[in-house]
Motif scaffolding. Structure first.
Motif, PDB file in Angstrom:
ATOM      1  N   THR A  28       0.871  -1.170   0.000  1.00  0.00           N
ATOM      2  CA  THR A  28       0.000   0.000   0.000  1.00  0.00           C
ATOM      3  C   THR A  28       0.901   1.211   0.000  1.00  0.00           C
ATOM      4  O   THR A  28       1.748   1.347   0.868  1.00  0.00           O
ATOM      5  CB  THR A  28      -0.890   0.008   1.253  1.00  0.00           C
ATOM      6  OG1 THR A  28      -1.594  -1.220   1.292  1.00  0.00           O
ATOM      7  CG2 THR A  28      -1.872   1.140   1.209  1.00  0.00           C
ATOM      8  N   SER A  55      -4.812  -1.695  -7.626  1.00  0.00           N
ATOM      9  CA  SER A  55      -5.949  -0.789  -7.570  1.00  0.00           C
ATOM     10  C   SER A  55      -5.457   0.593  -7.194  1.00  0.00           C
ATOM     11  O   SER A  55      -4.762   0.783  -6.203  1.00  0.00           O
ATOM     12  CB  SER A  55      -7.016  -1.342  -6.618  1.00  0.00           C
ATOM     13  OG  SER A  55      -6.939  -0.724  -5.392  1.00  0.00           O
ATOM     14  N   SER A  57      -6.277   4.554  -6.404  1.00  0.00           N
ATOM     15  CA  SER A  57      -7.381   5.399  -5.950  1.00  0.00           C
ATOM     16  C   SER A  57      -6.841   6.761  -5.573  1.00  0.00           C
ATOM     17  O   SER A  57      -5.624   6.956  -5.483  1.00  0.00           O
ATOM     18  CB  SER A  57      -8.085   4.744  -4.762  1.00  0.00           C
ATOM     19  OG  SER A  57      -7.179   4.538  -3.723  1.00  0.00           O
ATOM     20  N   ASN A 253      -2.774   0.183  -4.229  1.00  0.00           N
ATOM     21  CA  ASN A 253      -2.621  -1.106  -3.539  1.00  0.00           C
ATOM     22  C   ASN A 253      -2.186  -2.133  -4.575  1.00  0.00           C
ATOM     23  O   ASN A 253      -2.833  -2.275  -5.602  1.00  0.00           O
ATOM     24  CB  ASN A 253      -3.949  -1.569  -2.934  1.00  0.00           C
ATOM     25  CG  ASN A 253      -4.341  -0.761  -1.727  1.00  0.00           C
ATOM     26  OD1 ASN A 253      -3.648   0.173  -1.357  1.00  0.00           O
ATOM     27  ND2 ASN A 253      -5.441  -1.134  -1.114  1.00  0.00           N
TER      28      ASN A 253
HETATM   29  C1  LIG Z   1      -5.833  -0.333  -0.055  1.00  0.00           C
HETATM   30  O1  LIG Z   1      -5.598  -1.054   1.141  1.00  0.00           O
HETATM   31  C2  LIG Z   1      -5.996  -0.352   2.303  1.00  0.00           C
HETATM   32  C3  LIG Z   1      -5.584  -1.171   3.504  1.00  0.00           C
HETATM   33  O2  LIG Z   1      -5.469  -2.522   3.208  1.00  0.00           O
HETATM   34  C4  LIG Z   1      -7.517  -0.124   2.253  1.00  0.00           C
HETATM   35  O3  LIG Z   1      -7.921   0.593   3.388  1.00  0.00           O
HETATM   36  C5  LIG Z   1      -7.849   0.669   0.993  1.00  0.00           C
HETATM   37  O4  LIG Z   1      -9.243   0.819   0.878  1.00  0.00           O
HETATM   38  C6  LIG Z   1      -7.325  -0.017  -0.235  1.00  0.00           C
HETATM   39  N1  LIG Z   1      -7.514   0.835  -1.386  1.00  0.00           N
HETATM   40  C7  LIG Z   1      -7.987   0.389  -2.516  1.00  0.00           C
HETATM   41  C8  LIG Z   1      -8.110   1.381  -3.605  1.00  0.00           C
HETATM   42  O5  LIG Z   1      -8.322  -0.778  -2.683  1.00  0.00           O
END
Ligand SMILES: *[C@@H]1O[C@H](CO)[C@@H](O)[C@H](O)[C@H]1NC(C)=O
Ligand SMILES: *[C@@H]1O[C@H](CO)[C@@H](O)[C@H](O)[C@H]1NC(C)=O
Ligand SMILES: *[C@@H]1O[C@H](CO)[C@@H](O)[C@H](O)[C@H]1NC(C)=O
Ligand SMILES: *[C@@H]1O[C@H](CO)[C@@H](O)[C@H](O)[C@H]1NC(C)=O
Ligand SMILES: *[C@@H]1O[C@H](CO)[C@@H](O)[C@H](O)[C@H]1NC(C)=O
Length: 557
Positions: A28, A55, A57, A253
């Motif tokens: 992450t 992923s 974001s 991530n």
């Molecule tokens: C990435 O991982 C974090 C912790 O595991 C989580 O809180 C977050 O929502 C994730 N982000 C995405 C875009 O999946």
């Protein structure tokens, strides 16, 4: 020593800080106000059927840029060997997202982000055998289908398109979702689709927009002929091609998995390698202790220090092995065990350099008093060693893409280099001292023997440093991705050989030339020795040998 103490306290705090962020294969990374034109996110060795999930974001981009001429996006490229070479070749000022004409057939996938059309253009180049699983942009998906199948009714693109592009993967769980969602296609037009990149070279993924920040995700399954070392990078070509440095932010991530676990292809054997080497070092340490017990009348304190070093090395390897085991099964290390590994690693590093410098100065073997010059070496080497180990721990526990990663890598490289250079000085001084002594000394033969030993030790250290720092790295760069663990293997084996040879050369034995040396701590002042004429020194040695040795035996045991 106060400096060293403060450094240790600092290292302790850092360890506590790092408890939260141990490096895992479930990555992450969040970048804020970033201005680098390229961010290396990850490198991972995939075997067939390895899975990459990405992923992205909270992607925030400045809107003032024409992203058609200054593209922004990700590249996923395969390199036969580690990224070192390709990284330098890439720094040519052109944007990697608009590759001129590919000269090789290595798979390369570009993800170009278009914020105007809310889509991510995927361009697959080279010989592809990967499956891409992602939400497609609906219009483009229809277009693709129409291109290949003219009689296809455009109202029902997803099932037909799936037939077209995904013949082998119908049992995928997403096909269930898809038929459920088919009813409300108008409101939920984007569904995850599997695309075989062998057949489809260009496609468009959906880019979601929420309060000015963008997000998208994709998964990739590596085909059997596409296995290799893949690197995922982010590129922001505005900052590469023009002078202005704009800032962007995103968080990503990344999860990488091979069939057997979370370790990269090169790391899979490491857990077993480390535990085996721990056993070998432990055995060597036991043999050493046995030797010390056998020759207990000619043992110095430094011999016990060497034994402690071998044991610490073995314990550190055990924790290293356990660490890798948990990364493989859980995707991240167990924090308490990782901290134990870091502590033992730190101890080992400090002990190794203390021992090498002490042996180098000839402490216990030649004399008992360290000169000011030699003490200064300790003042330099020990704090630097602690710094090097802290840098190593930070590198181990931060994401490759974070901005401080490379800073710490450079610090580690530099500090390590200084330490390696610094430990040679005492050996050189000892050699020079012995040379001077042997040229004038009455007992020249004995001094010559010592001289030979210190020269051997010097050559051994130099070989060890060169091998582990340069030759092994060259091997690592040229080795195929699944053989890269050989680097760690070579480093461990050369360390073992170095330890064993040093132990053998400086072993306690009645026929060892050192045992005929003066060993009286009170009488032999280093400064005296250095200024004294060789002839006088020789006489004083002969005088002290008989009574000095007896006293020393008692204080050592
Ligand atoms: C990435 O991982 C974090 C912790 O595991 C989580 O809180 C977050 O929502 C994730 N982000 C995405 C875009 O999946
Ligand atoms: C990033 O930049 C914005 C605007 O320039 C500023 O408000 C914000 O505090 C910055 N954030 C960080 C973490 O530097
Ligand atoms: C990664 O992608 C694969 C294939 O789409 C999927 O089966 C798996 O659940 C994903 N894993 C994560 C952690 O998102
Ligand atoms: C961006 O640049 C391209 C050519 O590089 C041009 O065709 C396009 O119209 C430009 N877009 C905008 C919004 O200026
Ligand atoms: C993709 O398609 C090619 C040719 O149609 C096929 O040989 C290959 O096995 C497919 N790849 C996967 C991973 O299914």
């Amino acid at each position: 020593m106060a400096v060293a103490h403060r450094c240790c306290v600092l290292a302790g705090y850092l360890l506590l800080l790092l408890l939260a962020g141990c490096k895992a294969r479930i990555h992450t990374l969040t970048l804020k106000n970033e201005t680098r034109f390229a961010v290396d996110l990850n490198s991972f060795g995939f075997y067939a059927n390895g899975i990459l999930n990405v992923s992205v974001s909270s992607l925030k981009l400045p809107t003032s840029v024409n992203y058609t001429s200054f593209p922004v996006g990700f590249t996923l490229s395969r390199s036969r060997v580690n990224g070192v070479l390709s990284y330098t070749a890439e720094e040519t000022g052109t944007c990697p997202l608009t590759p001129p004409k590919l000269t090789n057939t290595e798979p390369l996938i570009l993800f170009l982000i278009n914020i105007d059309t809310l889509s991510v253009t995927v361009k697959a180049r080279g010989e592809q055998d990967n499956l891409l699983i992602a939400k497609l942009k609906p219009e483009v998906a229809e277009g693709e289908v129409r291109k290949t199948r003219d009689d296809n009714p455009p109202e029902h693109p997803p099932p037909d398109k799936q037939d077209e592009t995904k013949p082998q993967d119908n049992k995928d769980t997403k096909s269930g979702d898809k038929s459920d969602k088919k009813a409300d296609e108008k409101t939920m037009p984007e569904v995850e689709t599997t695309v075989n990149l062998t057949n489809t070279k260009d496609l468009s993924l959906a880019l979601d927009k929420d309060h000015g920040s963008y997000s998208f995700s994709f998964d990739m399954v590596v085909g059997s002929s596409a296995e290799g070392l893949y690197s995922l990078k982010f590129h922001y070509c505005t900052n590469r091609m023009s002078q202005e440095k704009l800032s962007y932010s995103f968080s990503v991530n990344v999860t990488e998995k091979n069939l057997g676990g979370f370790l990269s292809a090169a790391e899979i054997p490491l857990s077993r390698l480390y535990i085996c080497m721990a056993g070998v070092f432990f055995t060597a340490a036991l043999v050493w202790v046995y030797t010390l017990m056998k020759h207990r009348y000619s043992v110095f304190k430094i011999h016990w220090l060497m034994a402690a070093l071998a044991f610490i090395k073995s314990i550190s390897l055990v924790f290293h092995s356990i660490n890798y085991h948990y990364i493989n099964t859980e995707g991240r290390p167990i924090e308490a065990l990782a901290v134990m590994y870091y502590i033992t690693h730190l101890l080992k590093g400090a002990l190794l350099f203390i021992t090498l410098v002490l042996i180098g100065t000839g402490w216990a073997f030649v004399k008992y008093i360290l000169s000011d010059k030699e003490k200064k070496i300790f003042m330099i080497v020990i704090p630097l060693q602690v710094l090097a180990n802290v840098a190593y721990i930070i590198i181990e526990s931060t994401e490759e893409g974070s901005s401080e990663y490379y800073l710490w890598k450079e610090i580690l490289f530099l500090v390590d280099l200084i330490c390696c250079g610094a430990i040679l000085f005492p050996v050189v001084w000892s050699i020079r001292h012995l040379q001077e002594a042997s040229s004038t000394d009455g007992k020249a033969a004995m001094n010559l023997e010592k001289l030979k030993l210190f020269r051997h030790f010097y050559v051994m250290i130099v070989c060890y440093i060169y091998f582990t720092r340069i030759i092994a790295i060259l091997l690592k760069v040229t080795m195929p991705f699944q053989w890269q663990w050989c680097y760690e293997f070579l480093v461990e084996v050369s360390t073992l050989i170095f330890f064993v040879m040093t132990g053998y050369k400086f072993r306690p034995a009645s026929n060892n030339p050192y045992l005929q040396l003066p060993q009286d701590e009170e009488d032999v002042e280093m400064d005296e020795v250095m200024t004294e004429s060789g002839a006088l020194e020789g006489i004083s040695k002969v005088k002290k040998t008989s009574n000095g040795r007896e006293r020393q035996k008692e204080s050592t045991l």
